[in-house]
Design a protein around this motif. Sequence first.
Motif, PDB file in Angstrom:
ATOM      1  N   GLN A 122      63.888  19.469  38.764  1.00  8.70           N
ATOM      2  CA  GLN A 122      62.963  18.660  39.431  1.00  8.70           C
ATOM      3  C   GLN A 122      62.757  18.529  41.125  1.00  8.70           C
ATOM      4  N   ALA A 157      56.682  11.953  38.470  1.00  5.12           N
ATOM      5  CA  ALA A 157      57.214  13.365  38.653  1.00  5.12           C
ATOM      6  C   ALA A 157      57.720  13.539  40.201  1.00  5.12           C
ATOM      7  N   THR A 199      58.545  18.128  31.650  1.00  4.29           N
ATOM      8  CA  THR A 199      59.522  17.068  31.913  1.00  4.29           C
ATOM      9  C   THR A 199      59.131  15.729  31.622  1.00  4.29           C
TER      10      THR A 199
END
Length: 408
Positions: free
Chosen positions: A248, A307, A371
């Motif tokens: 990420q 995110a 994710t």
Amino acid sequence: MTTVPASADLPRAFWLYWSGLSFTALGDAIVYVALPFLALATATHPGSAEVVGLVVLAGSLPRFLGPLLGGLADRSSPRRLLALSAGLRGLAVLGVGLWGLLGQLPLAPLLILAFLNGLLSTLAYATGSALVPRLVSPGALSRANSLGSGALMGAPLVGYGLGGGLIHGLGAPGALLVGVPLILALCAATLGLPPLRAAQAGGRPAPLADLREGLAVIRRSPLLLALLGLSLGLNLALNVMNTRAPLQMATQGRGAADYAIFEMLISGGVLLGIALVTPLAARWSLDTLIGLGRWVLVAGTLGFLDAGVAGWWLGAAVFGVGLGLLEVASTTRAQHLTAPAVRGRVIGALLAVNAVGLSLGAGLAALPLPTSTLMWGLTALLLGLLPLWPAALRRHGRAQRLSASSSA
């Protein structure tokens, strides 16, 4: 509960152990940051989650050996086991670091290092958890556990940032070499520990029998059972985050630099949670603090639904506070519920069952799932586990009342 007076209750032997533990935790943090990026360098496709997942899984598998390691902790000299674990870890990190400096590292030695580091860290954790109640008085145990948790989770606040900077300046292999003397500090600290005998004299570790005995103790206690379930879900969540966070940060931010900040925020939150235990325990019981920590963990996972890097940073800080509260409160509660002669085996059984959560977490994170989907699933899981603790408290209260009435 009342606040335990400060350092006068903690002997010199504890402070020696704590100092060695702190330096070793600092070195471990550098290794922890370096390994995912060494693994990513071996991937055929940039940003691949599979190689990071394999390294995280390799570091988690040794927890399945918790019954064997817990049996060793009960039946061996704690000073010898702590020195052995730190010495072998230092040598393993040194070997991989030199290999990386001399040439391209394949994935295999990284997996071996992750496994050995996980194995020896588990041995050191089981040994230390059984040792601390023997070094300090019962009234000082909560404070000693707070300091120990601060070493294990707070020292990385500096170590993760140091690791990120070392990777940028020296490369990941160079960062590993800097971590070696820090890991070896626990060896030096053990020289000053008292030559305590094994908690249980005689006999050899029998992993299956030790696992059965540890699980039997847990099964008889509603509170230990609930702590096991909560820890299982928490370990699953941690390994999902451990695997997905570097990716990420690499895709949404600046890679190692942002990942180091992410881990620093978790450690900072843990430090805050640990620091809150003593003042909060002056007003509320450990059982209440465990209940509070569950809700803080759920609040932290909400940040991972975003995110962006900032959302993950916020989630890391909040999640860390809940982790710190639970670490100290649940460890102290479990030690109070367990007899000294079987503490290592109970800890080993807990570690073995928690390994299921760690393995599931690493496996889930390696799947080609978004994710965001994984983070929603983790939030739902932790929400589903919330009723476990209140139900266990009710069962524990009923058992105590029945015991009191029968003895009367």
